[in-house]
Scaffold this active site. Structure first.
Site, mmCIF file in Angstrom:
data_model
loop_
_atom_site.group_PDB
_atom_site.id
_atom_site.type_symbol
_atom_site.label_atom_id
_atom_site.label_comp_id
_atom_site.label_asym_id
_atom_site.label_seq_id
_atom_site.Cartn_x
_atom_site.Cartn_y
_atom_site.Cartn_z
ATOM 1 N N ASP A 50 -5.809 -10.747 16.695
ATOM 2 C CA ASP A 50 -4.656 -9.992 17.189
ATOM 3 C C ASP A 50 -5.102 -9.043 18.293
ATOM 4 O O ASP A 50 -6.003 -9.378 19.072
ATOM 5 C CB ASP A 50 -4.007 -9.236 16.024
ATOM 6 C CG ASP A 50 -2.501 -9.123 16.176
ATOM 7 O OD1 ASP A 50 -2.064 -8.324 17.018
ATOM 8 O OD2 ASP A 50 -1.770 -9.829 15.458
ATOM 9 N N HIS B 162 0.041 -3.515 17.717
ATOM 10 C CA HIS B 162 0.460 -4.729 17.022
ATOM 11 C C HIS B 162 -0.535 -5.129 15.935
ATOM 12 O O HIS B 162 -0.156 -5.376 14.775
ATOM 13 C CB HIS B 162 0.635 -5.862 18.037
ATOM 14 C CG HIS B 162 1.258 -7.107 17.481
ATOM 15 N ND1 HIS B 162 0.526 -8.125 16.924
ATOM 16 C CD2 HIS B 162 2.561 -7.488 17.400
ATOM 17 C CE1 HIS B 162 1.340 -9.091 16.527
ATOM 18 N NE2 HIS B 162 2.576 -8.732 16.808
ATOM 19 N N SER C 54 5.665 -11.921 13.355
ATOM 20 C CA SER C 54 4.338 -11.305 13.299
ATOM 21 C C SER C 54 4.116 -10.557 11.999
ATOM 22 O O SER C 54 2.989 -10.447 11.521
ATOM 23 C CB SER C 54 4.147 -10.321 14.456
ATOM 24 O OG SER C 54 3.726 -10.958 15.621
#
Length: 543
Positions: A166, A220, A385
């Site tokens: 990620d 994120h 996600s």
């Protein structure tokens, strides 16, 4: 309650929309044919020789994507100058010296954030325990993954390592205290002590900046890691799914949340070769890449399942790597168990669907950690996600009980234990469907259904077809020696509907026909057991 929505909108998979955030130079992924490796000491020398001898355009930079012997001929090439990408593709392809030549596609993170509401943290985790009082959406009691019951069976194990591929994480956050994977074979001394090609990769690697500091500069990855593995029952913040697993951090996208496939591919090979048990992949790209598929297949062969997000376009357009067969592809659901069709209120930003979806998991209004803090939560996130680490966390709980479960068995357990027909009757039909897959993840069911499988029949030893089946199922087995087998079929409530015995004779190959025409259409689980091992499979009957 009022919520301030400061939404991060992302471009939807169009290459020219995102190129400006990365290098503008043309990049190719190439794989040398085996014959081009002959007599040279290493694949890098072979590549240089091929380029020089055949007068191909000379790249400004080359990089191997894997140190695995079977994949050493895989490279990313970056070019400078005015030669366009299409011209480079044609030249390298027409040389017939490469197994394949493709652009180094760009993909992105599959999540978006908004400001966190000022409420107690666990009350915001509707996906763990939903009593119908959540402040947003239209919550429905029981529309959660049943985490409280699951934690009675497993809270994870430090022996299980999960790779987070990620944007990196904030390693100093208190919710990750004691949880980072450590490469004890490569101490901090400026040397590549373990000879894996990465210097001082003690916690993982930053494939974007080529260093050993996979710090999150976007948020994120920290949010993804927190959903999966934030420390639980520690009187701080909120709880992840798995409270004990170790996190290997592989940073492959930067602050703009976009990145090159070549970095994704390197991260997969790195994680597998460093001994990871499962990979979370909350990133998506719209371009089908042979090199990326090979990396996914490689992980699967090595016993590592990749859990991948379906994407957020509210469409059936395949996103990768989720569209590849050897992933567990995860869509997203809302607090009322409906498929997420409007992330953050936008009808163009919903959970993707299609014939490659496996399951769904909660993915809207998901509380994330703050990548700039060491002790506070951050934004609320929405997207597949977040559904992916929800699922990966359950997988790591399963592996904590039986770390030898192969990817095929993990997939069978996860899909057969889902809650079905919980969403829209127009989309969520009985059994598998392209909107919900096999249903919404239920962690408690998954752990409860885990059978002792110390010896597991491999995929090459058992074949079931057709599946779905209308009336007669064919069962083909190839075993090391003659054996008697017991076959048990149960429905989704665990009720036995069929039990019988079969014998594979001294020829070691048995082919059988099983009449299932008397059983109602629906989802079933079949367990086949022999002296050589046990195998569990999901079975769909459709009349």
């Amino acid at each position: 309650m009022r919520m301030s929505l400061s939404v991060w909108w992302f471009c939807m998979g169009i290459l020219w929309c995102v190129c400006s955030t990365l290098s503008a130079q043309p990049r190719l992924i190439v794989k040398l044919k085996e014959g081009q490796l002959f007599s040279y000491p290493d694949s890098q020398s072979s590549l240089s020789r091929v380029i020089d001898e055949h007068k191909l355009a000379i790249p400004a930079r080359t990089q191997s994507l894997s140190r695995e012997s079977l994949e050493e001929s895989l490279f990313v090439l970056e070019f400078t100058g005015s030669k366009p990408l299409d011209s480079l593709l044609d030249q390298y392809h027409q040389s017939e010296l490469f197994s394949y030549v493709e652009p180094d596609y760009i993909g992105r993170a599959a999540g978006q954030s908004m400001d966190v509401p000022n409420d107690p943290e666990f009350d915001q985790q509707w996906y763990l325990y939903n009593d119908g009082t959540f402040n947003f959406g239209t919550p429905k009691a029981g529309a959660d993954i049943q985490a409280l019951s699951a934690w009675e069976r497993s809270q994870g194990s430090a022996s299980i390592t999960v790779a987070i591929i990620d944007s990196g994480i904030n390693p100093d956050h208190a919710e990750f205290a004691g949880r980072l994977w450590r490469n004890d074979d490569d101490r901090y001394d400026g040397e590549d002590n373990d000879h894996n090609g990465y210097i001082d990769d003690y916690f993982g690697w930053d494939f974007v900046n080529e260093d050993n500091d996979p710090m999150d500069d976007n948020g994120h990855g920290t949010a993804v890691a927190g959903v999966l593995a934030a420390n639980g029952n520690n009187a701080l913040g909120y709880a992840g799914i798995d409270w004990n697993c170790r996190l290997m951090i592989c940073k492959v996208v930067g602050g703009s949340q976009v990145g090159y496939y070549s970095d994704w591919i390197r991260a997969i090979y790195y994680a597998v070769q460093e001994g990871v048990d499962v990979i979370n992949f909350s990133l998506v790209g719209v371009d089908d890449s042979r090199a990326l598929k090979e990396a996914v297949d490689y992980a699967y062969r090595k016993g590592v399942l990749i859990v991948a997000s379906m994407g957020n376009g509210n469409s059936s357009i395949p996103n990768y790597p989720a569209a590849y067969h050897h992933t567990l592809a995860v869509g997203a659901s809302d607090p009322d168990d409906q498929r997420s069709t409007a992330f953050n209120g936008s009808p163009s930003r919903g959970s993707n669907y299609g014939d490659h979806i496996d399951i769904i998991a909660p993915g809207n209004y998901i509380l994330g950690l703050n990548q700039y803090s060491t002790d506070r939560p951050g934004n609320i996130w929405a997207g597949t996600s977040m559904a992916a680490p929800m699922t990966t966390g359950v997988v790591s709980l399963l592996l904590a009980i039986d770390e030898d479960l192969p990817p095929s068995q993990v997939t069978a357990i996860m899909t057969s234990s889902c809650e079905d027909q919980i969403g829209s009757t127009q989309e969520d039909v009985e059994g598998w469907d392209p909107y919900y897959g096999w249903g919404r993840v239920n962690a408690a069911r998954a752990l409860a259904s885990l059978i002792d499988q110390e010896n597991v029949l491999e995929e090459k030893e058992i074949l079931i077809y057709p599946n779905p089946v209308a009336n007669v199922m064919n069962l083909r087995l190839k075993l090391p020696a003659s054996s008697k087998l017991s076959v048990l079929i149960v429905d989704v409530e665990g009720r036995e509907v069929e039990r019988f015995s079969l014998v594979v004779d001294e020829q070691r190959i048995g082919e059988f026909e099983v009449d299932l025409s008397t059983h109602p259409a629906g989802l079933y689980v079949m367990k086949v057991q022999s002296q050589f091992g046990t195998s569990t499979h999901q079975l769909m009957i459709r009349h």
